[in-house]
Design an enzyme around this catalytic site. Sequence first.
Site, PDB file in Angstrom:
ATOM      1  N   LYS A   1     -11.972  19.921 -91.319  1.00  0.00           N
ATOM      2  CA  LYS A   1     -11.170  21.139 -91.065  1.00  0.00           C
ATOM      3  C   LYS A   1     -11.632  22.316 -91.357  1.00  0.00           C
ATOM      4  O   LYS A   1     -11.479  23.233 -90.372  1.00  0.00           O
ATOM      5  CB  LYS A   1      -9.922  20.685 -91.720  1.00  0.00           C
ATOM      6  CG  LYS A   1      -8.828  19.451 -91.509  1.00  0.00           C
ATOM      7  CD  LYS A   1      -8.534  19.842 -90.092  1.00  0.00           C
ATOM      8  CE  LYS A   1      -7.828  18.635 -89.353  1.00  0.00           C
ATOM      9  NZ  LYS A   1      -6.917  18.997 -87.927  1.00  0.00           N
TER      10      LYS A   1
ATOM     11  N   TYR B   1     -12.142  14.560 -94.813  1.00  0.00           N
ATOM     12  CA  TYR B   1     -11.152  15.259 -94.024  1.00  0.00           C
ATOM     13  C   TYR B   1     -11.082  16.599 -94.370  1.00  0.00           C
ATOM     14  O   TYR B   1     -11.059  17.626 -93.337  1.00  0.00           O
ATOM     15  CB  TYR B   1      -9.773  14.569 -94.462  1.00  0.00           C
ATOM     16  CG  TYR B   1      -8.812  15.283 -93.997  1.00  0.00           C
ATOM     17  CD1 TYR B   1      -8.716  15.215 -92.484  1.00  0.00           C
ATOM     18  CD2 TYR B   1      -7.942  16.114 -94.515  1.00  0.00           C
ATOM     19  CE1 TYR B   1      -7.275  15.800 -91.800  1.00  0.00           C
ATOM     20  CE2 TYR B   1      -6.610  16.767 -93.852  1.00  0.00           C
ATOM     21  CZ  TYR B   1      -6.510  16.599 -92.556  1.00  0.00           C
ATOM     22  OH  TYR B   1      -5.474  17.200 -92.101  1.00  0.00           O
TER      23      TYR B   1
ATOM     24  N   ASP C   1      -8.330  11.005 -74.000  1.00  0.00           N
ATOM     25  CA  ASP C   1      -8.870  11.870 -75.367  1.00  0.00           C
ATOM     26  C   ASP C   1      -9.000  13.250 -75.094  1.00  0.00           C
ATOM     27  O   ASP C   1      -9.080  13.658 -73.816  1.00  0.00           O
ATOM     28  CB  ASP C   1     -10.525  11.315 -75.732  1.00  0.00           C
ATOM     29  CG  ASP C   1     -10.320  10.115 -76.166  1.00  0.00           C
ATOM     30  OD1 ASP C   1      -9.477   9.446 -77.130  1.00  0.00           O
ATOM     31  OD2 ASP C   1     -11.591   9.321 -75.963  1.00  0.00           O
TER      32      ASP C   1
ATOM     33  N   SER D   1      -5.298  22.466 -92.842  1.00  0.00           N
ATOM     34  CA  SER D   1      -4.910  21.755 -94.120  1.00  0.00           C
ATOM     35  C   SER D   1      -5.289  22.338 -95.374  1.00  0.00           C
ATOM     36  O   SER D   1      -6.204  23.106 -95.277  1.00  0.00           O
ATOM     37  CB  SER D   1      -5.425  20.146 -93.944  1.00  0.00           C
ATOM     38  OG  SER D   1      -5.188  19.763 -95.150  1.00  0.00           O
TER      39      SER D   1
ATOM     40  N   ARG E   1      -6.612   7.971-106.197  1.00  0.00           N
ATOM     41  CA  ARG E   1      -7.052   7.775-105.112  1.00  0.00           C
ATOM     42  C   ARG E   1      -8.117   8.667-104.795  1.00  0.00           C
ATOM     43  O   ARG E   1      -8.043   9.951-105.226  1.00  0.00           O
ATOM     44  CB  ARG E   1      -5.758   8.033-104.081  1.00  0.00           C
ATOM     45  CG  ARG E   1      -6.056   7.450-102.547  1.00  0.00           C
ATOM     46  CD  ARG E   1      -4.963   7.657-101.745  1.00  0.00           C
ATOM     47  NE  ARG E   1      -4.546   9.102-101.650  1.00  0.00           N
ATOM     48  CZ  ARG E   1      -3.403   9.266-100.747  1.00  0.00           C
ATOM     49  NH1 ARG E   1      -2.628   8.592-100.147  1.00  0.00           N
ATOM     50  NH2 ARG E   1      -2.920  10.676-100.805  1.00  0.00           N
TER      51      ARG E   1
ATOM     52  N   GLY F   1      -0.206   8.109 -82.170  1.00  0.00           N
ATOM     53  CA  GLY F   1       0.883   8.759 -81.756  1.00  0.00           C
ATOM     54  C   GLY F   1       1.745   7.661 -80.794  1.00  0.00           C
ATOM     55  O   GLY F   1       1.572   6.581 -80.671  1.00  0.00           O
TER      56      GLY F   1
ATOM     57  N   HIS G   1       1.380   7.879 -96.375  1.00  0.00           N
ATOM     58  CA  HIS G   1       2.099   9.016 -97.055  1.00  0.00           C
ATOM     59  C   HIS G   1       3.091   8.558 -97.998  1.00  0.00           C
ATOM     60  O   HIS G   1       4.031   7.655 -97.927  1.00  0.00           O
ATOM     61  CB  HIS G   1       2.448  10.154 -96.076  1.00  0.00           C
ATOM     62  CG  HIS G   1       1.508  10.551 -95.447  1.00  0.00           C
ATOM     63  ND1 HIS G   1       1.318  10.272 -94.150  1.00  0.00           N
ATOM     64  CD2 HIS G   1       0.394  11.476 -95.661  1.00  0.00           C
ATOM     65  CE1 HIS G   1       0.061  10.775 -93.450  1.00  0.00           C
ATOM     66  NE2 HIS G   1      -0.391  11.711 -94.554  1.00  0.00           N
TER      67      HIS G   1
ATOM     68  N   ASP H   1      -2.899  13.265 -75.284  1.00  0.00           N
ATOM     69  CA  ASP H   1      -2.794  12.243 -76.441  1.00  0.00           C
ATOM     70  C   ASP H   1      -3.450  10.869 -76.063  1.00  0.00           C
ATOM     71  O   ASP H   1      -3.004  10.333 -75.205  1.00  0.00           O
ATOM     72  CB  ASP H   1      -1.464  12.345 -76.955  1.00  0.00           C
ATOM     73  CG  ASP H   1      -1.327  11.659 -78.589  1.00  0.00           C
ATOM     74  OD1 ASP H   1      -0.737  12.371 -79.318  1.00  0.00           O
ATOM     75  OD2 ASP H   1      -1.941  10.844 -78.843  1.00  0.00           O
TER      76      ASP H   1
ATOM     77  N   ASP I   1      -8.387  12.889-103.867  1.00  0.00           N
ATOM     78  CA  ASP I   1      -7.144  13.615-104.037  1.00  0.00           C
ATOM     79  C   ASP I   1      -7.221  14.660-105.203  1.00  0.00           C
ATOM     80  O   ASP I   1      -7.531  14.508-106.478  1.00  0.00           O
ATOM     81  CB  ASP I   1      -6.118  12.780-104.411  1.00  0.00           C
ATOM     82  CG  ASP I   1      -5.187  11.998-103.541  1.00  0.00           C
ATOM     83  OD1 ASP I   1      -5.543  12.198-102.123  1.00  0.00           O
ATOM     84  OD2 ASP I   1      -4.681  10.873-103.914  1.00  0.00           O
TER      85      ASP I   1
END
Length: 329
Positions: free
Chosen positions: A142, A138, A48, A114, A279, A34, A187, A29, A282
């Site tokens: 994925k 995003y 990385d 996701s 947003r 994180g 979030h 990480d 979304d």
Amino acid sequence: MLVTGGAGYIGAHVIRRLLAAGHDLVVIDNLSTGHRQAVGDVPLVVADFADGETLARLGEEGAFGAVIHLAAHAEVAESVAYPERYYRNNVVRSLELLEWIRQAGWGGVVFSSSAAVYGEPAAIPITEDHPTVPTNPYGETKLSFERALAAYDHAHGLPFVALRYFNAAGADPEGGIGEDHGAGESHLIPLLLRAALDDKATVKIFGTDYPTSDGTAVRDYVHVCDLAEAHVQALALLEKKESGFFNLGHGEGFSVREVAGVCALVSGQRIEATEAPRRPGDPAVLVASSRKAREVLGWKPRYPALQEIVGSAWDWHRNHPTGYSKASS
Ligand code: UFG
């Protein structure tokens, strides 16, 4: 096992569950989002995830049975504003890692995917064979990596399990780890609970004109410990050299206003909310069918009730009002 992104919110919960199931772990990480404290006693390599020198050095110590690839950029709105970051990390760098895994012969991949791969759903609940038409970069990134995994499996027999998380929420009820995205928190549940702790904070409700019962967007919130459990089950599937895509959600949706109500109830505090425009990126509603995960993986969520999920998040936030930073410990 090698775990990328093990110092992140979901990663921290995944590594605890994997340890409890008896797996040997190394976390890689770069700590860009994180936290070192989130990793606990698990060996942490700060680098990385696709850094060739680091992977070569790790490989010299022996082959990994599998790689759990959680590291990613994971903010829908940011991906709309800065797609280059998302394509670079979630696709280009992830493909470099995948090629490394293949050449090193490291067992297989469990991938953090996701609900964002689906886009605006044509039918609810969403099953894994629902069309994948992401509404933001995003989700596109994925989906791209999922497709690469399927192609590698087809061509090279490298098994994979792609776990399509719906909305991760909550914190380990045993304490010590939780959601901490710092000042960049975007979030809903952490923002609501932080507002419960701070009289001066207000939360924006993004979009009140969605085609939903109260006009606000609907999501399927799933306890992060339940997500973590699915990784143990995914590894068991990889051991059988089987691959697949799995939704992880409860099949029950809650609107932004409903979530705000549950957060106020659980915290016993008034939470100030104001209406704001939608947003970008979304979708209106995301609710999972996780029948496949239940049937094939044997996944059985232990925390299906939103009140319990929010309760565990509330315990984390009130005990760690500044997250992992020293001020709160
Ligand atoms: N929301 C608000 N106000 C806020 C924050 C969020 O109204 O201040 C709304 C959002 O518009 C959305 C809902 O609350 O309708 C949930 O938003 P989150 O940011 O908590 O979660 P997302 O649904 O945007 O994102 C989650 C994961 C992503 C994943 C996405 C799939 O965090 O990684 O689901 O669409 F991509």
